[in-house]
Scaffold this active site. Structure first.
Site, PDB file in Angstrom:
ATOM      1  N   CYS A   1      43.919  46.408  31.344  1.00  0.00           N
ATOM      2  CA  CYS A   1      43.333  46.675  32.566  1.00  0.00           C
ATOM      3  C   CYS A   1      42.802  45.889  33.534  1.00  0.00           C
ATOM      4  CB  CYS A   1      43.035  48.329  31.874  1.00  0.00           C
ATOM      5  SG  CYS A   1      43.580  49.294  31.583  1.00  0.00           S
TER       6      CYS A   1
HETATM    7  N1  PCA Z   1      45.115  50.299  28.660  1.00  0.00           N
HETATM    8  C1  PCA Z   1      44.841  48.661  27.944  1.00  0.00           C
HETATM    9  C2  PCA Z   1      45.906  48.160  29.050  1.00  0.00           C
HETATM   10  C3  PCA Z   1      46.617  49.974  29.381  1.00  0.00           C
HETATM   11  C4  PCA Z   1      45.925  51.060  29.481  1.00  0.00           C
HETATM   12  O1  PCA Z   1      46.512  52.215  29.608  1.00  0.00           O
HETATM   13  C5  PCA Z   1      43.252  47.857  28.667  1.00  0.00           C
HETATM   14  O2  PCA Z   1      42.470  48.937  28.307  1.00  0.00           O
HETATM   15  O3  PCA Z   1      43.674  47.482  28.992  1.00  0.00           O
END
Ligand code: PCA
Length: 216
Positions: A143
């Site tokens: 993210c």
């Molecule tokens: N959350 C992860 C990566 C994909 C998602 O939905 C994150 O918070 O990095």
């Protein structure tokens, strides 16, 4: 301003049904307050994320970019303040890669701030009973990577770009050991994303000057 790119992520680790991807699919093709939403589901893959994001940006040519991902354990939807130029993965991506202390982009700035009016969005949520907040870190996983990349790719553009983490949904919370992690229903999360899009697209002038900081 009338084009919005909304991304969510696909499955990874214990998140077989990633609600962020589900919401991006739900809102794809919809018009929210006169703004056309293009929804894209991107893979939790550190090598594939850049081509996937670039293609979505080229296709949509967005005025507003809202990147979403699930953060199991968070209590409510959270607008991220900053993206950092670090990949330090606590768990592997879906291709089994675990970069440690590697940059997202080499020879690029240490960090980028969000360009979404995050305080105005949190304020709008609270007015309709959605408990959201400003988060000071998007972590060092995918993210953060997609947020950093989007800000970097669009750094010369006037597009507003930011990232929003959502909590788990009730079925996911019900599947973990007791006591359950916090959760919000997918329809409620969709409403939060809709409102974030609407405020991000329509807000004029500087962000609201209301507190959203944290002591640590
Ligand atoms: N959350 C992860 C990566 C994909 C998602 O939905 C994150 O918070 O990095």
């Amino acid at each position: 301003m009338n084009r919005v790119l909304l991304t969510g992520f696909g499955a990874y680790a214990d998140e077989a049904d990633n609600p962020s991807g589900a919401i991006a699919r739900r809102l794809d093709g919809q018009r929210i307050d006169g703004f056309d939403v293009s929804g894209a589901v991107v893979p939790v893959d550190t090598e594939q994320i850049r081509p996937a994001l670039s293609a979505a940006i080229e296709f949509t040519r967005p005025d507003v970019v809202i990147l979403t991902g699930v953060a199991p354990g968070r209590t409510a939807p959270a607008l991220e303040r900053v993206a950092i130029n670090v990949r330090d993965f606590p768990i592997p991506d879906i291709a089994g890669r675990t970069p440690i202390d590697e940059p997202v982009v080499t020879d690029a700035p240490a960090a980028y701030f969000t360009t979404l009016p995050v305080k105005a969005i949190v304020d709008a949520w609270r007015r309709v009973g959605i408990p959201g907040y400003v988060s000071q870190t998007a972590g060092t996983y995918l993210c953060n990577q997609v947020f950093y990349l989007a800000r970097h790719l669009l750094r010369e553009s006037t597009a507003r770009v930011g990232m929003l983490h959502i909590p788990a949904t009730p079925p996911r919370a019900a599947a973990v050991a007791m006591p359950p992690i916090p959760s919000m229903a997918i329809d409620h999360l969709e409403e939060a994303v809709r409102l974030a899009i609407s405020i991000a697209a329509r807000h004029e002038g500087p962000d609201l000057s209301i507190g959203g900081g944290a002591i640590s």
